[in-house]
Enzyme design. Structure first.
Site, short mmCIF file in Angstrom:
data_model
loop_
_atom_site.label_atom_id
_atom_site.label_comp_id
_atom_site.label_asym_id
_atom_site.label_seq_id
_atom_site.Cartn_x
_atom_site.Cartn_y
_atom_site.Cartn_z
N GLU A 40 -24.23 13.51 20.79
CA GLU A 40 -22.99 12.78 20.35
C GLU A 40 -21.98 12.59 21.69
O GLU A 40 -22.26 13.14 22.66
CB GLU A 40 -22.42 13.63 19.25
CG GLU A 40 -20.96 12.94 18.88
CD GLU A 40 -21.26 11.53 18.19
OE1 GLU A 40 -21.47 10.66 19.01
OE2 GLU A 40 -21.04 11.55 16.96
N HIS A 85 -28.26 12.74 11.42
CA HIS A 85 -28.02 13.92 10.84
C HIS A 85 -27.45 14.20 9.45
O HIS A 85 -26.64 13.10 9.06
CB HIS A 85 -27.29 15.06 11.85
CG HIS A 85 -26.07 14.78 11.94
ND1 HIS A 85 -24.93 14.85 11.21
CD2 HIS A 85 -25.31 14.06 12.92
CE1 HIS A 85 -23.84 14.46 11.70
NE2 HIS A 85 -24.04 13.88 12.95
#
Length: 221
Positions: free
Chosen positions: A88, A8
């Site tokens: 994550e 990202h």
């Protein structure tokens, strides 16, 4: 078959670690720079995809979904699947700033792979969920005639490293010697009929204690 791995863009947590103490990890936004990084990465990702189609698997976190939106991929996208197993590493809800620093030191000393965060995950836990994801993905790409043979994975730094560790059976020591990709940096996995190949290695911040290198890792059939 091709898998494009993209981290990202820059998020609020990348520039302000205290943000994890007041904003849920999954809700951390991109910074203005992160939004620009996503837009800038769009043409490169489109070149890697070619004429398409592409299946997109994206972590459901805000920063990964905003990165995907910023790429502007348009009509080459066949499907978008929000995949929780690509999230994550879970640090355990909102973080206390004092405890956060203590845990970082403990984790560094203990090892990022095996250290389990209180109310969260260890790297090994992330590795396990990625194994399940990779198994299902390869089955779909081989068995489903309508599944694109090009896949884009938009995920997180540690998650991407562990996905490659699992795919290539890298040692834990080698994994822990590698750095995360930069924000909006990509790696490409191509299957040549005998196994997966990585287009270029990860940056290595120290020699692996067991002497293993990325080049020595055998391709996975």
């Amino acid at each position: 078959m091709r898998i494009i791995l993209l981290r990202h863009g820059q998020s609020l947590g990348n520039v302000d670690e205290s943000a994890y103490c007041r904003v849920p990890d999954h809700s951390l936004p991109l910074t203005p720079l992160g939004e620009r990084q996503a837009h800038a990465a769009g043409p490169k990702v489109k070149r890697l995809i070619g004429d398409g189609p592409v299946a997109v698997y994206v972590s459901p976190y805000l920063r990964t979904r905003r990165t995907l939106a910023g790429l502007g991929l348009g009509g080459v996208v066949d499907r978008v699947i929000a995949e929780p197993r690509l999230r994550e590493q879970d640090w355990g809800n909102l973080q206390d700033p004092v405890q956060q620093e203590v845990l970082k030191h403990q984790r560094h000393a203990f090892g990022h792979f095996f250290f389990r965060l209180p109310n969260g995950e260890s790297g090994a836990d992330v590795d396990d969920r990625l194994a399940a994801f990779l198994g299902e993905l390869e089955l779909r790409m081989r068995a489903e005639s309508d599944h694109p043979q090009t896949v884009l994975v938009v995920s997180h730094g540690l998650t991407i490293r562990l996905l490659c560790r699992r795919l290539f059976s890298w040692s834990v020591e080698l994994f822990e010697s590698l750095s995360n990709l930069d924000t909006c940096e990509a790696r490409v996995l191509d299957h040549d009929g005998t196994g997966w190949r990585l287009d270029r290695p990860f940056t290595q911040w120290r020699d692996s204690p067991d002497g293993e290198t990325q080049a020595q890792a055998a391709p996975r059939r």
